[in-house]
Scaffold this motif. Structure first.
Motif, mmCIF file in Angstrom:
data_model
loop_
_atom_site.group_PDB
_atom_site.id
_atom_site.type_symbol
_atom_site.label_atom_id
_atom_site.label_comp_id
_atom_site.label_asym_id
_atom_site.label_seq_id
_atom_site.Cartn_x
_atom_site.Cartn_y
_atom_site.Cartn_z
ATOM 1 N N GLU A 29 0.815 -1.218 0.000
ATOM 2 C CA GLU A 29 0.000 0.000 0.000
ATOM 3 C C GLU A 29 0.849 1.269 0.000
ATOM 4 N N LEU A 30 2.039 1.184 0.582
ATOM 5 C CA LEU A 30 2.795 2.414 0.810
ATOM 6 C C LEU A 30 3.980 2.594 -0.145
ATOM 7 N N ARG A 81 -12.805 0.179 -1.403
ATOM 8 C CA ARG A 81 -11.645 -0.464 -0.803
ATOM 9 C C ARG A 81 -10.701 0.589 -0.245
ATOM 10 N N LEU A 82 -10.322 0.386 0.988
ATOM 11 C CA LEU A 82 -9.411 1.347 1.604
ATOM 12 C C LEU A 82 -8.017 1.152 1.036
ATOM 13 N N ARG A 83 -7.311 2.243 0.873
ATOM 14 C CA ARG A 83 -5.992 2.195 0.250
ATOM 15 C C ARG A 83 -4.968 2.907 1.113
ATOM 16 N N GLY A 84 -3.720 2.566 0.900
ATOM 17 C CA GLY A 84 -2.599 3.316 1.452
ATOM 18 C C GLY A 84 -2.668 3.483 2.962
ATOM 19 N N LEU A 85 -2.337 4.689 3.397
ATOM 20 C CA LEU A 85 -2.285 4.966 4.823
ATOM 21 C C LEU A 85 -3.655 4.856 5.471
ATOM 22 N N TRP A 143 -5.940 2.727 4.770
ATOM 23 C CA TRP A 143 -6.103 1.311 5.087
ATOM 24 C C TRP A 143 -5.307 0.950 6.340
ATOM 25 N N LEU A 144 -4.054 1.401 6.394
ATOM 26 C CA LEU A 144 -3.194 1.032 7.515
ATOM 27 C C LEU A 144 -3.785 1.504 8.839
#
Lengths: 308, 327
Positions: free
Chosen positions: A106-107, B9-13, B15-16
């Motif tokens: 993701e990052l 859909r959650l993405r990137g930060l 999502w984290l």
């Protein structure tokens, strides 16, 4: 200087970092050519972690600059192509292994999922295991997968092997070397153990008390030194050989051994020998006032020169 | 799972941060929906009781006698009493967000060193901080907003029917309804995040959040009456109050025939005819500074705005701290 491969993987110029207690790193200047495996050696508290944190963009320098592949350490370009593995290899204990790899996916735009999965699978770690339930060696493997899955041009590792048993240490080292060789990555690995790095590294930076003492190609650094020995009675002569830089003299078992940097022909009666890497490092660590040696390949802001 | 797939859909930060806090978020969302369902039921019961008992005719009654008094009293026993404890408990809701969501948010990362793992991916510390702040703020707003709306829905029929018998300006219901719940929750969350960033210890940050948030709520409670201008009324009768029914009276006193404020006359307390004594001494009227009951929502929004301002200031402090004292 336009081709990324030609730019130094890491270049520090006048780099310093000051904490409330004082300077952790001071006036540090050296360059690391791309594609090298560099050992960052020094005693505990020498400033290794500070230097790596500055390079990883986790800290801002108090003085000077550090550039990675030509880009400032905290720039987006540098971040994208640099991976960092901190000493504690902190991962989220409640995340599954697959979630941990998803952090990388993701990052990071350069993420390569197969690489990461292959590294995890090679350790027989199930993807749905929670990181907190893994053993220390398995956790390190997952942390390596997260770092290597990024396919970094520069990999910064802070005491990566410190808490591993010898078997896992060997596995991790092999993994690291093969991944680095495959992608032409530059690796900087800090350690206070010399034996751990000998044989794997072809570049060395010795840092002590926040300053760079030695930097350069390992063979070049060794080639710049000689050990000479004589009976104790002639020790005074060794301490000041004409025209040489004496790093250290030590007396054991009736003979005095000196580590010197020859500046010209040595007297014929001394049978000089090349020091081992360990001898070289220990001699410099024991003698705080030995002049630093930065070889031409490691000198910041200069192009290659022939003289050492 | 099919329901989840329809969500973006959650993405990137994002999502984290969601993944890190998802247990807390699901608990919060579940609790908010439960409160909402319960409030809808109680609201329904109340409106039914009001309609069946023809209590509407009694609305605004202030005389503590008669049929209406009896009816309202019994309505209060049945419907207002069970509402009091939940409304009082709402005072703790902002602290829950601050302590359990705000405090550990950064402190845990700084304490365990996991921030080093995240901040050396291809994201900057400031972007990471923005996600660590915004995702919990959005979720806090949604959850506390749902709970506040539910409590408001529950309180409203009783509050409007009972009027001055269940004053709107007391700490309950005031702190348990309306936008101020969201404002206080977000402020407490920011206090927790800031404490975690500065103290870098999870338990310490959680403790500090309780203390600082409670202090902030105490201070806000004492200034809230002065956030909007008060209304002033003067009447020419020597006793009683100049303020309308169910008003939040901030100060009041005696006035003379011209409406000028005069000191109270304690000597009259012992007089045979108290009223006559007051009039004889020229104290013929009363004045009051107050917020009428129509000011409930303007006052709530003003306090919410103040909370948002303080929260933004704390976020600014965090950014400054990260820039100038990077971990």
């Amino acid at each position: 200087m336009t081709d990324p491969a030609e730019r130094p993987a890491l270049e520090a110029v006048g780099l310093g970092r000051r904490y409330r207690r004082g300077w952790a790193l001071r006036d540090c200047s050296f360059r690391l050519p791309a594609g090298r495996i560099c050992a960052l050696v020094g005693p505990n508290g020498a400033g290794k972690t500070t230097l790596l944190s500055l390079a990883a963009g986790l800290l801002e320098p108090s003085t000077g600059t550090v550039r990675l592949g030509g880009h400032p350490a905290r720039s987006a370009e540098a971040r994208q192509h640099t991976a960092f593995l901190s000493q504690e290899k902190a991962l989220y204990p409640r995340f599954r292994v697959s979630d941990t790899l998803r952090i990388g996916r993701e990052l990071n735009p350069t993420w390569h999922q197969e690489t990461a999965e292959r590294i995890v699978a090679a350790g027989n770690i199930p993807m749905d295991a929670r990181v907190g339930t893994l053993s220390g060696g398995q956790r390190t493997r997952v942390a390596f997968a997260l770092a290597l899955g990024k396919r970094p041009r520069l990999l910064l590792l802070d005491e990566p092997m410190a808490d591993l048993d010898p078997l896992v240490r060997r596995q991790m080292m092999d993994l690291l070397m093969s991944e680095a060789a495959q992608h032409g990555s530059t690796v900087v690995m800090s350690s206070h153990l010399v034996s751990e790095l000998e044989g794997a590294c072809d570049f060395l930076v010795l840092i002590d008390n926040g300053t760079v003492r030695l930097a350069g190609d390992v063979a070049e650094l060794i080639g710049a030194h000689r050990t000479v020995s004589a009976p104790d009675a002639q020790a005074a002569r060794l301490a000041k050989l004409p025209g040489q830089v004496t790093v250290e003299t030590r007396s054991t078992g009736g003979r005095t051994t000196a580590l010197i940097r020859p500046r010209g022909p040595l007297p014929a009666d001394h049978t000089p020998a090349l020091p081992s890497l360990e001898e070289l490092l220990l001699a410099h660590l024991r003698t705080a006032d030995a002049p630093p040696l930065i070889t031409s390949t490691a000198r910041a802001g200069t192009h290659r020169e022939v003289t050492v | 799972m099919r329901r989840l797939r329809r969500l973006p859909r959650l993405r990137g930060l994002t999502w984290l941060v969601w993944r890190q806090n998802r247990l807390a978020f699901w608990i919060g969302i579940g609790a908010a929906l439960a409160v909402a369902a319960y409030a809808i039921v109680r609201h329904q019961e109340m409106t039914t009781a009001i309609a069946e008992g023809h209590l509407d005719a009694c609305r605004g009654t202030t005389v503590p006698a008669g049929d209406c008094s009896h009816k309202l009293n019994s309505f209060g026993q049945t419907y207002q009493f069970p509402m009091r404890r939940p409304l009082q408990a709402m005072l703790a809701l902002p602290l829950v967000f601050g302590v359990f969501l705000g405090g550990p948010q950064l402190a845990q990362e700084l304490e365990s060193g996991t921030y080093r793992t995240v901040c050396t991916q291809s994201v900057t510390q400031l972007r990471w901080f923005a996600a660590k702040l915004l995702v919990p703020v959005v979720l806090t707003t949604l959850i506390s907003g749902t709970i506040a709306a539910a409590m408001t829905w529950w309180w409203r029929p009783a509050g409007s029917l009972l009027g001055g018998w269940f004053p709107w300006w007391q700490w309950y219901p005031y702190d348990g309804i309306g936008p101020v719940v969201v404002g206080l929750s977000v402020l407490s969350l920011l206090i927790g995040v800031t404490a975690g960033l500065i103290l870098r210890r999870t338990v310490l940050a959680m403790g500090a959040t309780v203390v600082v948030s409670a202090a902030a709520m105490y201070v806000l409670e004492s200034v809230r009456g002065h956030l909007l201008p008060t209304a002033l009324a003067t009447v020419q009768h020597p006793t009683g109050t100049a303020a309308p029914s169910n008003a939040w009276v901030l100060s009041e006193g005696a006035a003379d025939a011209t409406g000028r404020r005069v000191p109270d006359l304690p000597s009259c307390y012992t007089a045979d005819d108290y009223t006559k004594c007051l009039v004889q001494h020229g104290s013929t009227g009363r004045w009051a500074e107050f917020h009428p009951s129509s000011q409930l929502w303007p006052l709530q929004w003003a306090e919410t705005g103040l909370c948002a301002l303080l929260a933004a200031a704390l976020a600014g402090l965090c950014v400054w701290w990260i820039r100038h004292r990077p971990a």
